[in-house]
Motif scaffolding. Structure first.
Motif, PDB file in Angstrom:
ATOM      1  N   ARG A 162     -30.855 -22.205   0.684  1.00 12.02           N
ATOM      2  CA  ARG A 162     -29.773 -21.462   2.200  1.00 12.02           C
ATOM      3  C   ARG A 162     -30.809 -21.069   2.600  1.00 12.02           C
ATOM      4  N   PRO A 163     -32.215 -20.488   2.836  1.00  9.63           N
ATOM      5  CA  PRO A 163     -32.816 -19.731   3.102  1.00  9.63           C
ATOM      6  C   PRO A 163     -32.663 -19.372   4.690  1.00  9.63           C
ATOM      7  N   LEU A 164     -32.821 -17.744   4.797  1.00  8.38           N
ATOM      8  CA  LEU A 164     -32.526 -17.613   5.803  1.00  8.38           C
ATOM      9  C   LEU A 164     -32.395 -18.194   7.087  1.00  8.38           C
ATOM     10  N   PHE A 165     -33.699 -18.402   7.663  1.00  8.45           N
ATOM     11  CA  PHE A 165     -33.667 -18.994   8.552  1.00  8.45           C
ATOM     12  C   PHE A 165     -33.427 -20.323   9.798  1.00  8.45           C
ATOM     13  N   LYS A 166     -32.531 -20.770   8.186  1.00  9.17           N
ATOM     14  CA  LYS A 166     -31.383 -21.959   8.691  1.00  9.17           C
ATOM     15  C   LYS A 166     -29.878 -21.256   8.612  1.00  9.17           C
ATOM     16  N   LEU A 167     -30.025 -20.977   8.072  1.00  8.85           N
ATOM     17  CA  LEU A 167     -28.617 -19.908   7.994  1.00  8.85           C
ATOM     18  C   LEU A 167     -28.604 -19.246   9.676  1.00  8.85           C
ATOM     19  N   VAL A 168     -29.657 -18.808   9.919  1.00 11.32           N
ATOM     20  CA  VAL A 168     -29.354 -18.128  11.350  1.00 11.32           C
ATOM     21  C   VAL A 168     -29.157 -18.957  12.695  1.00 11.32           C
ATOM     22  N   GLU A 169     -30.190 -20.063  11.874  1.00 12.32           N
ATOM     23  CA  GLU A 169     -30.828 -20.326  13.228  1.00 12.32           C
ATOM     24  C   GLU A 169     -28.869 -22.074  13.703  1.00 12.32           C
ATOM     25  N   GLU A 170     -28.969 -22.437  12.839  1.00 13.15           N
ATOM     26  CA  GLU A 170     -27.934 -22.915  12.260  1.00 13.15           C
ATOM     27  C   GLU A 170     -26.160 -22.437  12.309  1.00 13.15           C
ATOM     28  N   GLN A 171     -26.378 -21.145  12.365  1.00 17.00           N
ATOM     29  CA  GLN A 171     -24.978 -20.284  12.865  1.00 17.00           C
ATOM     30  C   GLN A 171     -24.042 -20.363  11.950  1.00 17.00           C
ATOM     31  N   VAL A 172     -24.662 -20.285  10.495  1.00 13.95           N
ATOM     32  CA  VAL A 172     -23.599 -20.537   9.561  1.00 13.95           C
ATOM     33  C   VAL A 172     -23.118 -19.180   9.222  1.00 13.95           C
ATOM     34  N   ASP A 173     -21.814 -18.620   8.992  1.00 12.43           N
ATOM     35  CA  ASP A 173     -21.524 -17.289   8.289  1.00 12.43           C
ATOM     36  C   ASP A 173     -21.314 -17.667   6.529  1.00 12.43           C
ATOM     37  N   PHE A 174     -22.634 -16.713   6.487  1.00  7.32           N
ATOM     38  CA  PHE A 174     -23.014 -16.272   5.250  1.00  7.32           C
ATOM     39  C   PHE A 174     -22.557 -14.510   4.751  1.00  7.32           C
ATOM     40  N   ALA A 175     -21.772 -14.257   5.211  1.00 10.35           N
ATOM     41  CA  ALA A 175     -21.353 -12.986   4.829  1.00 10.35           C
ATOM     42  C   ALA A 175     -21.393 -12.736   3.830  1.00 10.35           C
ATOM     43  N   ASP A 176     -20.565 -13.348   3.114  1.00 10.97           N
ATOM     44  CA  ASP A 176     -20.258 -13.630   1.541  1.00 10.97           C
ATOM     45  C   ASP A 176     -21.033 -13.697   0.561  1.00 10.97           C
ATOM     46  N   ASP A 177     -21.981 -14.238   1.262  1.00  9.40           N
ATOM     47  CA  ASP A 177     -23.674 -13.775  -0.151  1.00  9.40           C
ATOM     48  C   ASP A 177     -24.304 -13.161   0.141  1.00  9.40           C
ATOM     49  N   PHE A 178     -24.177 -12.484   1.675  1.00  6.81           N
ATOM     50  CA  PHE A 178     -24.610 -11.384   1.829  1.00  6.81           C
ATOM     51  C   PHE A 178     -24.016 -10.262   0.855  1.00  6.81           C
ATOM     52  N   SER A 179     -22.844 -10.114   1.571  1.00  5.20           N
ATOM     53  CA  SER A 179     -22.474  -8.859   0.404  1.00  5.20           C
ATOM     54  C   SER A 179     -22.345  -8.866  -0.784  1.00  5.20           C
ATOM     55  N   ARG A 180     -22.720 -10.138  -1.482  1.00  2.00           N
ATOM     56  CA  ARG A 180     -22.336 -10.532  -2.338  1.00  2.00           C
ATOM     57  C   ARG A 180     -23.958 -10.257  -2.866  1.00  2.00           C
ATOM     58  N   ILE A 181     -25.243 -10.262  -2.259  1.00  5.92           N
ATOM     59  CA  ILE A 181     -26.615 -10.075  -2.876  1.00  5.92           C
ATOM     60  C   ILE A 181     -27.044  -8.561  -2.162  1.00  5.92           C
ATOM     61  N   PHE A 182     -26.042  -7.518  -1.081  1.00  2.00           N
ATOM     62  CA  PHE A 182     -25.863  -6.635  -1.138  1.00  2.00           C
ATOM     63  C   PHE A 182     -25.837  -4.982  -2.309  1.00  2.00           C
ATOM     64  N   THR A 183     -24.254  -5.768  -2.299  1.00  2.00           N
ATOM     65  CA  THR A 183     -24.023  -5.163  -3.440  1.00  2.00           C
ATOM     66  C   THR A 183     -24.430  -5.690  -5.000  1.00  2.00           C
ATOM     67  N   GLU A 184     -25.549  -6.368  -5.053  1.00  2.00           N
ATOM     68  CA  GLU A 184     -25.691  -6.063  -6.403  1.00  2.00           C
ATOM     69  C   GLU A 184     -27.309  -5.497  -6.076  1.00  2.00           C
ATOM     70  N   PHE A 185     -27.762  -5.455  -4.887  1.00  3.39           N
ATOM     71  CA  PHE A 185     -28.763  -4.459  -4.752  1.00  3.39           C
ATOM     72  C   PHE A 185     -28.868  -3.254  -4.797  1.00  3.39           C
ATOM     73  N   SER A 186     -27.174  -2.878  -4.469  1.00  5.87           N
ATOM     74  CA  SER A 186     -27.240  -0.817  -4.497  1.00  5.87           C
ATOM     75  C   SER A 186     -26.873  -0.828  -5.317  1.00  5.87           C
ATOM     76  N   ASP A 187     -26.375  -1.974  -6.949  1.00  2.00           N
ATOM     77  CA  ASP A 187     -25.848  -1.494  -8.272  1.00  2.00           C
ATOM     78  C   ASP A 187     -27.231  -1.396  -8.892  1.00  2.00           C
ATOM     79  N   GLU A 188     -28.258  -2.573  -8.156  1.00  2.00           N
ATOM     80  CA  GLU A 188     -29.367  -1.388  -8.889  1.00  2.00           C
ATOM     81  C   GLU A 188     -30.764  -0.586  -8.362  1.00  2.00           C
ATOM     82  N   TYR A 189     -30.491  -0.664  -7.369  1.00  2.00           N
ATOM     83  CA  TYR A 189     -31.337   0.399  -6.767  1.00  2.00           C
ATOM     84  C   TYR A 189     -30.293   1.503  -5.478  1.00  2.00           C
ATOM     85  N   PRO A 190     -29.643   2.056  -6.611  1.00  2.37           N
ATOM     86  CA  PRO A 190     -28.644   2.956  -5.375  1.00  2.37           C
ATOM     87  C   PRO A 190     -29.536   3.709  -4.804  1.00  2.37           C
TER      88      PRO A 190
END
Length: 216
Positions: A30-58
């Motif tokens: 699910r590459p970012l450019f396709k999600l954005v251009e096709e206006q797909v809601d990827f909020a759940d994936d984004f939230s999960r990735i941001f949480t994992e990023f925050s845990d690894e790189y506080p």
């Protein structure tokens, strides 16, 4: 510990986060450019990735928050074209896309080189979409990148530029194959091909001096 300016740290933090985000989304098909251009809601994936990023790189996550780059703010920027559309990208100097068969580190090899496509602002978004899609399909070289609307102190003029990388400047057949693919896609103006060797030496074209190795 070396002190780092907050703005500089936030720049680094955002860059690393976007790399992580793009990597994880592409791994899921699910590459970012396709999600954005096709206006797909990827909020759940984004939230999960941001949480994992925050845990690894506080510390990096904290730097983003201190710049008011909250998860909601970043998600809204992405949906508006940040990191996808060159003229709408202000957090990063470059948008990069590696080909499926490419090795990301190969673009930094001395053997590599790139076709340079210089464009005015009103043409770059459409041109990048074309190059990006061809790169994603494995039609062009090993990677491509485009400059963005973020003011770059290293820029030599106001134009945007697209780099289309090939792995070996000595492989003239492959270099020219990529050029013909670009020509067939509508890039018919003469382009220059620059080796990484010249880039690493800090050599740039100027009046009376050309540093492009091929021209077609």
């Amino acid at each position: 510990m070396v002190d780092v300016e907050p703005e500089a740290l936030a720049d680094v933090a955002y860059g690393i986060f976007e790399i992580v985000l793009n990597r994880d989304l592409r791994a899921a098909g699910r590459p970012l450019f396709k999600l954005v251009e096709e206006q797909v809601d990827f909020a759940d994936d984004f939230s999960r990735i941001f949480t994992e990023f925050s845990d690894e790189y506080p510390l990096l996550a904290e730097a983003l928050l201190e710049r008011s780059l909250t998860p909601g703010a970043i998600y809204a920027m992405l949906c508006a074209g940040e990191g996808v559309v060159p003229t709408r990208t202000t957090q990063m100097y470059w948008i990069v896309l590696d080909a499926p068969q490419g090795r990301p580190e190969a673009v930094d090899d001395e053997q590599a080189g790139k076709w340079l496509i210089f464009l005015e602002k009103d043409r770059v978004d459409e041109a990048w979409k074309c190059v990006r899609d061809m790169t994603a399909e494995g039609i062009l070289g090993i990677s491509a990148k485009v400059s963005t609307a973020k003011p770059n102190p290293d820029a030599r003029d106001d134009r945007f530029v697209i780099y289309v990388y090939t792995p070996d400047w000595q492989n003239e057949g492959d270099v020219m194959r990529v050029r013909e693919e670009l020509r067939s896609a509508g890039f018919v103006d003469r382009l220059g091909y620059k080796r990484n060797l010249e880039t690493f030496r800090g050599e740039y074209s100027k009046k009376g001096k050309k540093v492009t190795y091929y021209s077609s």
